[in-house]
Design a protein around this motif. Structure first.
Motif, short mmCIF file in Angstrom:
data_model
loop_
_atom_site.label_atom_id
_atom_site.label_comp_id
_atom_site.label_asym_id
_atom_site.label_seq_id
_atom_site.Cartn_x
_atom_site.Cartn_y
_atom_site.Cartn_z
N GLN A 1 44.32 40.09 45.65
CA GLN A 1 44.19 41.54 45.48
C GLN A 1 43.56 41.92 44.13
O GLN A 1 43.44 43.10 43.81
CB GLN A 1 45.57 42.19 45.62
CG GLN A 1 46.16 41.99 47.01
CD GLN A 1 47.55 42.58 47.18
OE1 GLN A 1 47.71 43.77 47.41
NE2 GLN A 1 48.55 41.73 47.06
N LEU A 2 43.15 40.92 43.36
CA LEU A 2 42.49 41.21 42.08
C LEU A 2 41.01 41.52 42.29
O LEU A 2 40.36 40.90 43.13
CB LEU A 2 42.61 40.00 41.14
CG LEU A 2 44.00 39.64 40.62
CD1 LEU A 2 43.93 38.35 39.80
CD2 LEU A 2 44.59 40.78 39.79
N PRO A 3 40.45 42.45 41.51
CA PRO A 3 39.00 42.70 41.58
C PRO A 3 38.23 41.51 40.98
O PRO A 3 38.74 40.83 40.08
CB PRO A 3 38.81 43.97 40.75
CG PRO A 3 40.00 44.02 39.86
CD PRO A 3 41.14 43.38 40.60
N GLU A 4 37.02 41.29 41.46
CA GLU A 4 36.22 40.14 41.02
C GLU A 4 35.95 40.20 39.51
O GLU A 4 35.95 39.16 38.83
CB GLU A 4 34.91 40.10 41.80
CG GLU A 4 34.09 38.86 41.52
CD GLU A 4 32.84 38.78 42.38
OE1 GLU A 4 32.14 37.75 42.31
OE2 GLU A 4 32.57 39.75 43.12
N SER A 5 35.75 41.39 38.99
CA SER A 5 35.45 41.53 37.56
C SER A 5 36.61 41.02 36.71
O SER A 5 36.40 40.37 35.67
CB SER A 5 35.17 43.00 37.22
OG SER A 5 36.27 43.82 37.59
N LEU A 6 37.83 41.29 37.14
CA LEU A 6 39.01 40.83 36.40
C LEU A 6 39.14 39.31 36.47
O LEU A 6 39.55 38.67 35.49
CB LEU A 6 40.26 41.50 36.96
CG LEU A 6 41.52 41.45 36.10
CD1 LEU A 6 41.29 42.07 34.74
CD2 LEU A 6 42.68 42.14 36.82
N CYS A 7 38.76 38.73 37.61
CA CYS A 7 38.80 37.27 37.76
C CYS A 7 37.83 36.61 36.79
O CYS A 7 38.16 35.60 36.15
CB CYS A 7 38.44 36.89 39.19
SG CYS A 7 39.67 37.38 40.42
#
Length: 363
Positions: free
Chosen positions: A266-272
């Motif tokens: 459920q994390l956005p790709e940018s945060l990953c």
């Protein structure tokens, strides 16, 4: 609509038992199914009877009956033989076929009801009204079990599931897309997730042994009300996707056991990307490591960071294992013998797998 093959099977069985020739025709005189090669009556007579107000008629030694669907004629049944005997067999045939028509319509209506329910295409008041009309209990424990199949053209999975879980026990099998089959499993009071897991495992084993099908199975949470089935369905879908990304070796995944995989999903790709850059900076990321090192670390994690047990299972000397771990520490800056670094590395591996999944999905 009931199939011609089903009608044929029904009248052939009845004809074989009673020794009466039977024929089912549509309202235009076209033969749907018959137990004889002979023409029992002229088509014009059939059409005339179909358009008449009467429900039955006898012409010579042939009895004609209308098969009704909600009061409207749908087919014409012909029964040829001894007068009283043929009449009785014809009436039985009509009753049997009308019951089949009702059963098939009910099955279709239930299928349509569950499809719209799972996809949130119904108002809450309509859910309960239609469930009551279709004689579906609204307040019993249920869970959605999702079976993903590889070959979309293959109906074997749905047929096998329908054979295992019959509607009379409160279970229903349906589908909302070409790649998966949905089992709406009714549970008895007190049945737990352990029993659901056993059912899911049985489905995987049965698909493999009976049809040589390799499937992935997931399930959502148990819900008490029929209106919440769409929630269990969404959870089962998420469990299926998360399982493919983070737990590829498992054939069964449960929503309530996804652990940290559900959070990462459920994390956005940018945060990953920020997380990976923060952990590794310009150093070597796990994606660049050789397979031997990754397999070694995976086994090390399986054995709860126990160096001795890991080296024994890998059939390598303890010093060899320590060398591989230190080599990883030099390249990544993480010493997986320490709990905090091991946890960070494990999460990083999962985040990288998730980013790969997103890249493949977008391409």
């Amino acid at each position: 609509m009931i199939s011609g093959q089903t009608i044929k099977g029904s009248i052939e069985e009845l004809g074989a038992i009673t020794k009466v020739d039977l024929c089912v025709m549509d309202l235009n005189g076209e033969v749907i199914a018959t137990t004889t090669d002979r023409d029992l009556l002229d088509i014009s007579i059939i059409i005339s009877f179909a358009n008449s107000p009467v429900d039955s008629q006898v012409i010579g030694d042939v009895h004609l009956f209308k098969i009704l669907d909600e009061g409207e004629p749908l087919y014409v049944l012909l029964a040829k033989g001894d007068s009283e005997h043929a009449y009785m067999v014809g009436k039985i045939g009509v009753s049997q076929l009308q019951n089949l028509i009702v059963a098939y319509k009910e099955r279709y209506d239930r299928n349509n009801f569950f499809q719209n329910l799972l996809l949130d295409n119904m108002l809450l008041i309509d859910v309960y009204n239609r469930a009551r009309k279709l004689k579906i209990e609204t307040s019993v424990p249920r869970v959605i079990i999702l079976v993903e199949i590889k070959h979309s053209q293959d109906n074997t999975a749905q047929e096998l599931l329908s054979g295992m879980f019959a509607p009379h026990s409160g279970d229903y099998v349906t589908a909302v897309d070409e790649n998966s089959v949905i089992l709406i499993k009714t549970l008895s009071k007190g049945q737990s997730y352990e029993e659901v897991a056993q059912i899911a495992t049985t489905i995987v084993d049965m698909m493999n042994t009976e049809a040589m099908l390799s499937v992935r199975v997931s399930y959502g949470t148990i819900v008490e009300e029929i209106k919440d089935l769409s929630k269990s369905y969404k959870e089962a879908k998420m469990a299926l996707e998360v399982g493919k990304i983070f737990y590829a070796e498992k054939r069964v995944n449960a929503y309530n056991t996804l652990g940290i995989g559900r959070l990462i999903y459920q994390l956005p790709e940018s945060l990953c990307k920020i997380f990976i850059d923060e952990i590794f900076g310009g150093k070597e990321v796990p994606d660049d490591l050789d397979e031997e090192t990754l397999n070694t670390i995976a086994k090390f994690f399986e054995n709860n960071l126990n160096v001795s047990e890991t080296s024994r299972q890998l059939f390598v000397h303890r010093n060899t294992l320590v060398y591989r771990i230190e080599k990883l520490e030099k390249s990544s800056g993480l010493d997986v013998r320490k709990f905090d670094d091991a946890l960070t590395f494990k999460i990083a591996l999962m985040v990288i797998n998730y980013m790969k999944y997103l890249d493949n999905k977008n391409n």
